[in-house]
Write a protein that holds these residues in place. Structure first.
Motif, PDB file in Angstrom:
ATOM      1  N   LYS A  26      -2.201  22.340  55.778  1.00  0.00           N
ATOM      2  CA  LYS A  26      -0.958  21.597  55.506  1.00  0.00           C
ATOM      3  C   LYS A  26      -0.674  21.187  54.016  1.00  0.00           C
ATOM      4  O   LYS A  26       0.345  20.852  53.751  1.00  0.00           O
ATOM      5  CB  LYS A  26      -1.248  20.075  56.632  1.00  0.00           C
ATOM      6  CG  LYS A  26      -1.123  20.347  57.881  1.00  0.00           C
ATOM      7  CD  LYS A  26      -1.628  19.435  58.785  1.00  0.00           C
ATOM      8  CE  LYS A  26      -0.678  18.286  58.678  1.00  0.00           C
ATOM      9  NZ  LYS A  26      -1.183  17.359  59.845  1.00  0.00           N
ATOM     10  N   SER A  27      -1.590  21.395  53.393  1.00  0.00           N
ATOM     11  CA  SER A  27      -1.179  20.912  51.868  1.00  0.00           C
ATOM     12  C   SER A  27      -0.371  21.977  51.087  1.00  0.00           C
ATOM     13  O   SER A  27       0.299  21.762  50.212  1.00  0.00           O
ATOM     14  CB  SER A  27      -2.619  21.049  51.071  1.00  0.00           C
ATOM     15  OG  SER A  27      -3.436  22.008  50.941  1.00  0.00           O
ATOM     16  N   ASP A  28      -0.102  23.255  51.897  1.00  0.00           N
ATOM     17  CA  ASP A  28       0.749  24.194  51.496  1.00  0.00           C
ATOM     18  C   ASP A  28       2.110  23.772  51.800  1.00  0.00           C
ATOM     19  O   ASP A  28       2.288  23.525  52.926  1.00  0.00           O
ATOM     20  CB  ASP A  28       0.359  25.625  52.113  1.00  0.00           C
ATOM     21  CG  ASP A  28       1.358  26.603  51.598  1.00  0.00           C
ATOM     22  OD1 ASP A  28       2.288  26.504  51.076  1.00  0.00           O
ATOM     23  OD2 ASP A  28       0.753  27.680  51.752  1.00  0.00           O
ATOM     24  N   PRO A  29       3.064  23.441  50.935  1.00  0.00           N
ATOM     25  CA  PRO A  29       4.298  22.998  51.173  1.00  0.00           C
ATOM     26  C   PRO A  29       5.203  24.179  51.990  1.00  0.00           C
ATOM     27  O   PRO A  29       6.193  23.731  52.790  1.00  0.00           O
ATOM     28  CB  PRO A  29       5.050  22.941  49.802  1.00  0.00           C
ATOM     29  CG  PRO A  29       4.382  23.830  48.593  1.00  0.00           C
ATOM     30  CD  PRO A  29       2.793  23.902  49.359  1.00  0.00           C
ATOM     31  N   GLU A  30       4.866  25.455  51.843  1.00  0.00           N
ATOM     32  CA  GLU A  30       5.487  26.363  52.855  1.00  0.00           C
ATOM     33  C   GLU A  30       5.150  26.240  54.328  1.00  0.00           C
ATOM     34  O   GLU A  30       5.717  26.774  55.236  1.00  0.00           O
ATOM     35  CB  GLU A  30       5.311  27.822  52.153  1.00  0.00           C
ATOM     36  CG  GLU A  30       5.829  28.054  50.958  1.00  0.00           C
ATOM     37  CD  GLU A  30       7.096  27.961  50.685  1.00  0.00           C
ATOM     38  OE1 GLU A  30       7.769  27.406  49.964  1.00  0.00           O
ATOM     39  OE2 GLU A  30       7.748  28.427  51.854  1.00  0.00           O
ATOM     40  N   PHE A  31       4.113  25.695  54.457  1.00  0.00           N
ATOM     41  CA  PHE A  31       3.419  25.551  55.800  1.00  0.00           C
ATOM     42  C   PHE A  31       3.949  24.742  56.770  1.00  0.00           C
ATOM     43  O   PHE A  31       4.109  23.549  56.402  1.00  0.00           O
ATOM     44  CB  PHE A  31       1.992  25.657  55.717  1.00  0.00           C
ATOM     45  CG  PHE A  31       1.069  25.495  56.968  1.00  0.00           C
ATOM     46  CD1 PHE A  31       0.565  24.268  57.439  1.00  0.00           C
ATOM     47  CD2 PHE A  31       0.919  26.360  57.865  1.00  0.00           C
ATOM     48  CE1 PHE A  31       0.022  24.030  58.765  1.00  0.00           C
ATOM     49  CE2 PHE A  31       0.385  26.239  59.301  1.00  0.00           C
ATOM     50  CZ  PHE A  31      -0.269  25.005  59.542  1.00  0.00           C
TER      51      PHE A  31
END
Lengths: 136, 149
Positions: A64-69
């Motif tokens: 979830k720390s990936d902004p694209e996710f």
């Protein structure tokens, strides 16, 4: 009643276990996290091993720390968790080899650093490892 | 509330895998373990990014197990794929067994049950599910469903 089989493995050995209404299917919670990480069948299991060791909640938090996710199926989280376990095993094995080449018995960050340098596949780690590989 | 430990993997599990992968007489310094744990976290992030790209190509917001397998190949970690496919299969079987045992118990209690899947075909396994319990909710329930960007 008909019975079905569940295959449990620890990565090396497999047990095929019959699930029927006469035995109990339980979901165990990994003590490090809060998610059911595997299914264990009691009574008939010769070898009870977790399918996944890393807690799915932690893996999901990282994803979830990936902004694209945005969304992932549970299967995707399971596979990423397993892949991360294999990744740890793979680096550990290689770094352990380098440690032996140094004729040492304790794995040090330098072994990990060398392992990363030697493998072009690990280029994605460049720049992200400085704070854990810098020798004090 | 997030703290730093949310963004790494449990030390005890990393240690366990480490010890199994190393020569038996070897020790592991704490710093080496931290380095490997950190690398594994970066690996998860990188895999997530790659898998998101795969699902985007398919015009999907949902990242599936197959997207992750494709990402492994794109990342040149194809050697992981056979074991990951095994794991996926075992996971699916264990989920199916769990549902069947619930059905058996429900029959005994004579309570009508709601199936998580009416027909257990492959697409259903890709439905987003909450990792905490059996509710059919999407994974990022804390923030709600995000609108597409």
């Amino acid at each position: 009643m008909s019975s079905d089989t569940v295959v449990v493995t620890d990565g090396e050995n497999q047990s095929t276990i019959e699930v029927s209404d006469s035995n109990v299917t339980e979901v165990l919670f990994d003590s490090e996290g809060l998610d059911p990480a595997e299914v264990v069948v009691e009574e008939h299991a010769e070898k009870q091993e977790k399918l996944i060791q890393f807690p799915l909640s932690r893996v999901r938090a990282l994803m979830k720390s990936d902004p694209e996710f945005q969304l992932a199926s549970k299967e995707a989280v399971v596979i990423i968790a397993k892949a991360a376990e294999k990744f740890v095993a793979s680096i550990s094995e290689e770094a352990g080899r380098l440690m032996q080449q140094r004729k040492k018995k304790t794995l040090q960050p330098r072994d990990v650093a060398e392992c990363i340098q030697n493998d072009p596949n690990l280029e994605f780690l460049d720049g992200a490892m400085d704070e854990v590989l810098t020798v004090q | 509330m997030a703290d730093a430990s949310d963004f790494k993997l449990p030390d005890s599990i990393v240690s366990r895998i480490l010890k199994r992968s190393m020569p038996e007489s070897g020790n592991v310094s704490k710093l080496a373990r931290t380095a490997i744990s950190h690398a594994a976290a970066i690996f998860v992030l990188y895999t997530t990014t790659q898998a998101c790209q795969v699902s985007s190509k398919h015009r999907r917001k949902l990242v599936t197990g197959d997207d992750v397998l494709q990402a492994m190949k794109d990342m040149d970690f194809s050697e992981f794929v056979p074991d990951l496919e095994d794991t996926l299969e075992q996971y699916r079987q264990s989920q199916a067994a769990k549902i069947r045992s619930k059905e058996v118990k429900a029959d005994e209690d004579s309570v009508p049950i709601e199936h998580e899947f009416e027909d257990h075909d492959e697409d259903d396994d890709e439905m987003p599910v909450d990792t905490e319990g059996d509710s059919e909710a999407v994974l990022d329930t804390e923030e709600g469903i995000e609108p597409s960007i």
